[in-house]
Write a protein that holds these residues in place. Structure first.
Motif, mmCIF file in Angstrom:
data_model
loop_
_atom_site.group_PDB
_atom_site.id
_atom_site.type_symbol
_atom_site.label_atom_id
_atom_site.label_comp_id
_atom_site.label_asym_id
_atom_site.label_seq_id
_atom_site.Cartn_x
_atom_site.Cartn_y
_atom_site.Cartn_z
ATOM 1 N N ALA A 84 37.244 29.875 48.546
ATOM 2 C CA ALA A 84 37.210 31.267 48.099
ATOM 3 C C ALA A 84 38.424 32.009 48.638
ATOM 4 O O ALA A 84 38.876 31.752 49.754
ATOM 5 C CB ALA A 84 35.941 31.933 48.596
ATOM 6 N N ALA A 109 28.063 34.466 51.839
ATOM 7 C CA ALA A 109 28.071 34.235 50.392
ATOM 8 C C ALA A 109 26.876 34.926 49.754
ATOM 9 O O ALA A 109 25.897 35.244 50.431
ATOM 10 C CB ALA A 109 28.020 32.745 50.099
ATOM 11 N N TYR A 119 36.791 35.568 38.352
ATOM 12 C CA TYR A 119 37.218 34.749 39.482
ATOM 13 C C TYR A 119 37.233 33.284 39.065
ATOM 14 O O TYR A 119 36.244 32.786 38.540
ATOM 15 C CB TYR A 119 36.261 34.928 40.670
ATOM 16 C CG TYR A 119 36.383 36.275 41.337
ATOM 17 C CD1 TYR A 119 37.007 36.404 42.572
ATOM 18 C CD2 TYR A 119 35.886 37.424 40.733
ATOM 19 C CE1 TYR A 119 37.121 37.636 43.187
ATOM 20 C CE2 TYR A 119 36.004 38.664 41.338
ATOM 21 C CZ TYR A 119 36.624 38.765 42.568
ATOM 22 O OH TYR A 119 36.747 39.986 43.167
ATOM 23 N N LYS A 150 39.607 33.983 43.578
ATOM 24 C CA LYS A 150 39.022 32.643 43.549
ATOM 25 C C LYS A 150 37.677 32.669 44.260
ATOM 26 O O LYS A 150 37.513 33.351 45.270
ATOM 27 C CB LYS A 150 39.950 31.631 44.220
ATOM 28 C CG LYS A 150 41.221 31.410 43.439
ATOM 29 C CD LYS A 150 42.014 30.248 43.955
ATOM 30 C CE LYS A 150 43.215 30.037 43.043
ATOM 31 N NZ LYS A 150 43.910 28.821 43.328
ATOM 32 N N ALA A 151 36.727 31.917 43.727
ATOM 33 C CA ALA A 151 35.386 31.830 44.301
ATOM 34 C C ALA A 151 35.011 30.367 44.481
ATOM 35 O O ALA A 151 35.512 29.498 43.775
ATOM 36 C CB ALA A 151 34.378 32.512 43.391
ATOM 37 N N ASP A 204 30.630 32.217 46.903
ATOM 38 C CA ASP A 204 31.464 32.810 47.950
ATOM 39 C C ASP A 204 32.731 33.354 47.304
ATOM 40 O O ASP A 204 33.488 32.608 46.685
ATOM 41 C CB ASP A 204 31.796 31.746 48.998
ATOM 42 C CG ASP A 204 32.662 32.266 50.126
ATOM 43 O OD1 ASP A 204 32.910 33.488 50.199
ATOM 44 O OD2 ASP A 204 33.101 31.443 50.947
ATOM 45 N N PHE A 205 32.954 34.661 47.464
ATOM 46 C CA PHE A 205 34.160 35.295 46.934
ATOM 47 C C PHE A 205 35.206 35.526 48.022
ATOM 48 O O PHE A 205 36.274 36.052 47.746
ATOM 49 C CB PHE A 205 33.812 36.642 46.286
ATOM 50 C CG PHE A 205 32.941 36.521 45.071
ATOM 51 C CD1 PHE A 205 33.477 36.170 43.844
ATOM 52 C CD2 PHE A 205 31.581 36.756 45.146
ATOM 53 C CE1 PHE A 205 32.678 36.056 42.718
ATOM 54 C CE2 PHE A 205 30.777 36.654 44.031
ATOM 55 C CZ PHE A 205 31.331 36.297 42.818
ATOM 56 N N GLY A 206 34.881 35.186 49.269
ATOM 57 C CA GLY A 206 35.789 35.449 50.375
ATOM 58 C C GLY A 206 35.652 36.862 50.906
ATOM 59 O O GLY A 206 36.380 37.272 51.802
#
Length: 192
Positions: A118, A86, A112, A124-125, A101-103
């Motif tokens: 995430a 992250a 996001y 998604k975050a 964390d954005f993945g």
């Protein structure tokens, strides 16, 4: 007689213009040092320090709801860490830590949705905040529909900005008034 009248009218106009509040959308927290030109803000300059002056640096501001009145605010380094995978804002003492964390280590520019998990493909975050400065671990994490984080890119810099994120208490030591939600804002840029 006309000159003093014109001068007074001009001063009044300047005073009124200066007294106007900032526009509601103008909430950028800048870290740009004062300069007589655009040497720090021009991406073509050798002294360019990233969007709004953030060069591997950022700021976190938050407040816990309720009677505790607990507030956090710090400017600190911003880096991507492989563990916990992250982007991390941490105080120098490492006792307070905000993560986004954005993945992925390289999120695409865009907005996001902040949620519990995430997912880069779904934009998604997940956001969290931990505080161990008082000898106990206090924590808050995002749940679904907790707000949004905007990612943009300027001259190679990855610029992250969020305001008004709502985080739920998760720490075992979050008791009493600290078992209230937190409202968190963050901003910073990571160098290319």
């Amino acid at each position: 007689m006309k000159t003093p009248l014109i001068l007074c009218a001009g001063l009044l106009a300047c005073t009124l213009a200066h007294a106007q509040p900032a526009a509601a959308g103008d909430d950028t927290w800048s870290n740009v040092p004062s300069a007589s030109d655009d040497r720090f803000t021009n991406p073509k300059s050798k002294l360019y320090a990233g969007p709004n002056g953030w060069h591997n640096f950022g700021e976190v501001r938050s407040e816990v709801a309720g009677k505790s009145g607990k507030r956090y605010g710090f400017k600190t380094g911003l880096n991507y860490l492989e563990t916990p995978q992250a982007f991390t804002f941490a105080t120098n003492s490492q006792l307070q830590l905000a993560t986004v964390d954005f993945g992925t280590a390289k999120p695409a520019p865009g907005v996001y949705e902040v949620g519990a998990k995430a997912n880069a493909a779904q934009k998604k975050a997940a956001v969290s905040f931990m505080d161990s400065s008082g000898g106990t671990l206090l924590g808050w994490e995002s749940a679904d529909k907790a707000g949004s984080v905007t990612v943009s890119q300027a001259n190679g810099y990855l610029y992250i900005k969020a305001r008004g994120l709502r985080l739920a208490p998760v720490g075992m030591s979050n008791k009493g008034d600290l078992k209230q939600p937190m409202v968190l804002g963050l901003e910073g840029a990571v160098a290319p």
